[in-house]
Motif scaffolding. Structure first.
Motif, PDB file in Angstrom:
ATOM      1  N   UNK A   1       0.829  -1.202   0.000  1.00  9.62           N
ATOM      2  CA  UNK A   1       0.000   0.000   0.000  1.00  9.62           C
ATOM      3  C   UNK A   1       0.865   1.255   0.000  1.00  9.62           C
ATOM      4  N   UNK A   2       0.355   2.290  -0.685  1.00 11.98           N
ATOM      5  CA  UNK A   2       1.036   3.592  -0.689  1.00 11.98           C
ATOM      6  C   UNK A   2       0.024   4.681  -0.321  1.00 11.98           C
ATOM      7  N   UNK A   3       0.550   5.787   0.200  1.00 12.64           N
ATOM      8  CA  UNK A   3      -0.310   6.908   0.585  1.00 12.64           C
ATOM      9  C   UNK A   3      -0.602   7.778  -0.633  1.00 12.64           C
ATOM     10  N   UNK A   4      -1.761   8.485  -0.626  1.00 16.74           N
ATOM     11  CA  UNK A   4      -2.019   9.455  -1.696  1.00 16.74           C
ATOM     12  C   UNK A   4      -1.056  10.647  -1.598  1.00 16.74           C
ATOM     13  N   UNK A   5      -0.942  11.393  -2.704  1.00 17.27           N
ATOM     14  CA  UNK A   5       0.071  12.462  -2.793  1.00 17.27           C
ATOM     15  C   UNK A   5       0.017  13.436  -1.627  1.00 17.27           C
ATOM     16  N   UNK A   6      -1.191  13.835  -1.212  1.00 21.79           N
ATOM     17  CA  UNK A   6      -1.264  14.905  -0.204  1.00 21.79           C
ATOM     18  C   UNK A   6      -0.650  14.472   1.128  1.00 21.79           C
TER      19      UNK A   6
ATOM     20  N   UNK B   1       9.019  13.980 -13.712  1.00 22.16           N
ATOM     21  CA  UNK B   1       7.645  13.848 -13.215  1.00 22.16           C
ATOM     22  C   UNK B   1       6.729  14.647 -14.133  1.00 22.16           C
ATOM     23  N   UNK B   2       5.574  14.064 -14.440  1.00 20.63           N
ATOM     24  CA  UNK B   2       4.593  14.776 -15.268  1.00 20.63           C
ATOM     25  C   UNK B   2       3.220  14.613 -14.653  1.00 20.63           C
ATOM     26  N   UNK B   3       2.473  15.703 -14.562  1.00 22.16           N
ATOM     27  CA  UNK B   3       1.133  15.645 -13.962  1.00 22.16           C
ATOM     28  C   UNK B   3       0.197  16.503 -14.798  1.00 22.16           C
TER      29      UNK B   3
ATOM     30  N   UNK C   1      -0.346  20.455  -7.135  1.00 21.23           N
ATOM     31  CA  UNK C   1      -1.670  19.857  -7.007  1.00 21.23           C
ATOM     32  C   UNK C   1      -1.613  18.340  -7.196  1.00 21.23           C
ATOM     33  N   UNK C   2      -2.725  17.693  -6.903  1.00 25.44           N
ATOM     34  CA  UNK C   2      -2.740  16.235  -6.982  1.00 25.44           C
ATOM     35  C   UNK C   2      -3.220  15.734  -8.346  1.00 25.44           C
ATOM     36  N   UNK C   3      -3.808  16.659  -9.143  1.00 23.07           N
ATOM     37  CA  UNK C   3      -4.311  16.242 -10.452  1.00 23.07           C
ATOM     38  C   UNK C   3      -5.671  15.578 -10.368  1.00 23.07           C
ATOM     39  N   UNK C   4      -6.247  15.524  -9.162  1.00 20.17           N
ATOM     40  CA  UNK C   4      -7.497  14.783  -8.987  1.00 20.17           C
ATOM     41  C   UNK C   4      -8.730  15.637  -9.319  1.00 20.17           C
ATOM     42  N   UNK C   5      -8.615  16.964  -9.108  1.00 21.94           N
ATOM     43  CA  UNK C   5      -9.807  17.786  -9.357  1.00 21.94           C
ATOM     44  C   UNK C   5      -9.404  19.086 -10.064  1.00 21.94           C
TER      45      UNK C   5
END
Ligand code: MTE
Length: 363
Positions: free
Chosen positions: A20-25, A355-357, A256-260
């Protein structure tokens, strides 16, 4: 609370073995990763070890074979602290999987990396007590957890060169961020090899063997090796490919996380960069046009020479879709490679490309 005391929002690839890994934030929260957000990478079930009967054997090319209890280890050896980043060789594999399929491996995002303050006895002190004999060149570690998917099923192990083992930063650790080591992170004692791929930081270590050759364990001799792109990993023989050791310079964007969707205009970007063994992050650049123009980021002070650093840069995001790019330079003057395609390898290790987002902004 989730499995093994982890946060509910961890991205869980498997419950057993637990991966398991944590989300970016969560990785952006600070220089140390909280225990409940620290990634975990396991090849078998977490072994049930009774700390009272646990013993560490130190043998091989030593003058005195040792058998040390936890109490002896913690009382007879001076406790040292090292803040170190642990990074799995499979961190950022998802970027390689976008280039071509990677069979049988989890598509780790940017979170197979975390940083803790580890406390334990320097391995060098324990080896000094055993007195290493002439001719020794490697130090092997063995653990009792069994990987059922290895052929044949095998316990976990690995090795590092004697010179690294004798450097003061390699620990036999029993604490993590001031807490007793959690079971999933290797209790009662694990090896911490700062600056090297996570696989060499063997958890639940029971045996330390001083020897002339690297470990013959599956996870040293056959796995954690970068194979040429045209190799079938199922047909690869022992010692094919490049054995991974020191970690490669890498970077990720965390915010940013790129999620929203975001609002257009000035936006603070942040992320991590990690240089690996003996090198430091010297510069981080970000770009909004895939590397035609770069803006230099501000670097936070790293907690130690063995830890990642966080960086931040303010850019003006235009309306619509933008791909944010970030890359680091290290203290040798080397920069990260541009493309994941050039790094693709069948097991998906060591992706340290830019890194690319992708983000979307609305007026
Ligand atoms: N040690 C044992 N005994 N068994 C394992 O499966 N996984 C290794 C390493 N040590 C492993 C192990 C790998 S690949 C990594 S990346 C790190 O542990 C992960 O450590 P963590 O679970 O504490 O984050």
């Amino acid at each position: 609370m989730g499995l093994w005391g982890k946060r509910e929002d961890m991205l869980v690839y498997g419950r057993e073995p637990f991966n398991a890994e944590a989300p970016r934030h969560v990785l952006a929260e600070g220089p140390l990763t909280s225990l409940d957000g620290f990634f975990s990478r396991n090849h078998g079930a977490v072994p049930d070890i009774d700390a009272r009967s646990w013993r560490l054997t130190v043998d091989g090319l030593v003058e005195r074979t040792l058998s040390i209890s936890l109490e002896q280890l913690t009382r007879q050896f001076a406790q040292h602290e090292v803040t170190a980043t642990l990074q799995c060789a499979g961190n950022r594999r998802a970027g390689l999987a976008e280039v071509a399929e990677i069979r049988g491996e989890d598509p780790w995002g940017p979170g197979a990396i975390s940083t803790a303050r580890w406390a334990g006895a320097p391995l060098a002190d324990v080896l000094a007590a055993a007195k290493v004999l002439a001719g020794a060149a490697h130090v092997a570690f063995e653990a009792p957890d069994v990987c059922e998917t290895a052929e044949p099923p095998t316990t976990f192990g690995g090795s590092i060169p004697l010179a690294k083992a004798l450097s003061g930063e390699v620990l036999l650790a029993w604490q993590m961020n001031g807490e007793p080591l959690p079971a999933v992170h290797g209790a009662p004692v694990r090896v911490i090899v700062p600056g090297w791929i996570g696989a060499r930081s063997v958890k639940w270590v029971e045996r330390v063997t001083v020897q002339t050759e690297p470990s013959a364990n599956f996870f040293q001799a056959r796995s954690y090796r970068v194979l040429p792109p045209d190799f079938d990993p199922d047909l690869a023989g022992p010692l094919d490919g490049i054995s991974l050791g020191p970690a490669a310079l890498t970077t990720e964007i965390l915010s940013p996380t790129g999620m929203s969707p975001l609002s257009c205009g000035p936006t603070e970007l942040s992320g991590y960069s990690f240089a690996g063994d003996g090198r430091q992050v010297a510069r981080v650049d970000v770009s909004l046009d895939d590397g035609r123009h770069w803006v230099q980021a501000d670097l936070d002070e790293p907690q130690s020479p063995w830890a990642w650093l966080h960086w931040r840069a303010t850019v003006t995001l235009p309306s619509g879709e933008t791909v944010i790019t970030a890359r680091a330079w290290d203290s040798t003057g080397a920069a990260q490679p541009e493309s994941a395609a050039a790094l693709w390898n069948p097991k998906g290790y060591a992706n340290n490309s830019w890194a690319r987002l992708r983000v979307t902004c609305r007026d």
